[in-house]
Design a protein around this motif. Sequence first.
Motif, short mmCIF file in Angstrom:
data_model
loop_
_atom_site.label_atom_id
_atom_site.label_comp_id
_atom_site.label_asym_id
_atom_site.label_seq_id
_atom_site.Cartn_x
_atom_site.Cartn_y
_atom_site.Cartn_z
N ARG A 52 0.83 -6.96 3.80
CA ARG A 52 0.06 -7.74 3.38
C ARG A 52 -1.04 -8.26 4.43
O ARG A 52 -2.21 -8.29 4.10
CB ARG A 52 0.62 -9.04 2.85
CG ARG A 52 1.22 -9.03 1.42
CD ARG A 52 1.69 -10.32 1.19
NE ARG A 52 2.70 -10.03 -0.22
CZ ARG A 52 3.27 -10.99 -0.99
NH1 ARG A 52 3.09 -12.03 -0.57
NH2 ARG A 52 3.88 -10.75 -1.94
N LEU A 82 -0.17 -15.37 7.13
CA LEU A 82 0.28 -14.11 6.95
C LEU A 82 0.71 -13.45 8.21
O LEU A 82 1.71 -13.11 8.53
CB LEU A 82 -0.63 -13.11 6.64
CG LEU A 82 -1.06 -13.08 4.87
CD1 LEU A 82 -2.03 -12.17 4.63
CD2 LEU A 82 0.17 -12.80 4.19
N HIS A 101 -5.08 -7.30 4.43
CA HIS A 101 -6.11 -8.36 4.49
C HIS A 101 -7.22 -7.98 5.47
O HIS A 101 -8.32 -8.21 5.42
CB HIS A 101 -5.29 -9.86 4.80
CG HIS A 101 -6.24 -11.11 5.08
ND1 HIS A 101 -6.92 -11.15 6.08
CD2 HIS A 101 -6.59 -11.89 4.14
CE1 HIS A 101 -7.64 -12.37 6.14
NE2 HIS A 101 -7.28 -12.81 4.68
#
Length: 172
Positions: free
Chosen positions: A122, A75, A126
């Motif tokens: 995202r 990510l 996370h």
Amino acid sequence: MHRPSPDEPWPGWATSRAAQAAYGTHLVRIGQLIPALLYTHVMDRQDLAAAHTAARQDLVDAQARSLALECRDDLLEAAAVLDALALCHGHGSYLPRPYQETGHPIPLDVELRTDASDIADRLVRHDRHHGTSTTDDIPAALQNGCTDSERDTVRAYARREWITAQESRPGI
């Protein structure tokens, strides 16, 4: 292998002053990540598919754990790559959240900035869930109706996290 400098980028990789200002000497690493990210994702999926086909649950579980551990790094790298690419296309607006197809063409720069902020979101989600931030000050996750400023904030967070990770690497 020849390694480019900021003055001599990879073929097909054209940076902008905004990307250079945001990432500084670390921008060259972004260019190196593009092919590596694509290769890694393909190979990880291939290994998982092969283990599943062989009906080896232990291999599937081990591969899934490995993928989960690498999720944050993936990510982070993807957010940095998309952010740098978006910076190369200037600054401006984003698509609204949620977006509904209108049948009108979407300018590439707007779509790229939107994608960059969605991946950064995202990462934010996370890090909030797993407590994995290295710079702290995690912004709020994006919600429907979020502002361009909120999208800029999650991108800036992902950029800080990536630069901090690069500067903490041995030999840098």
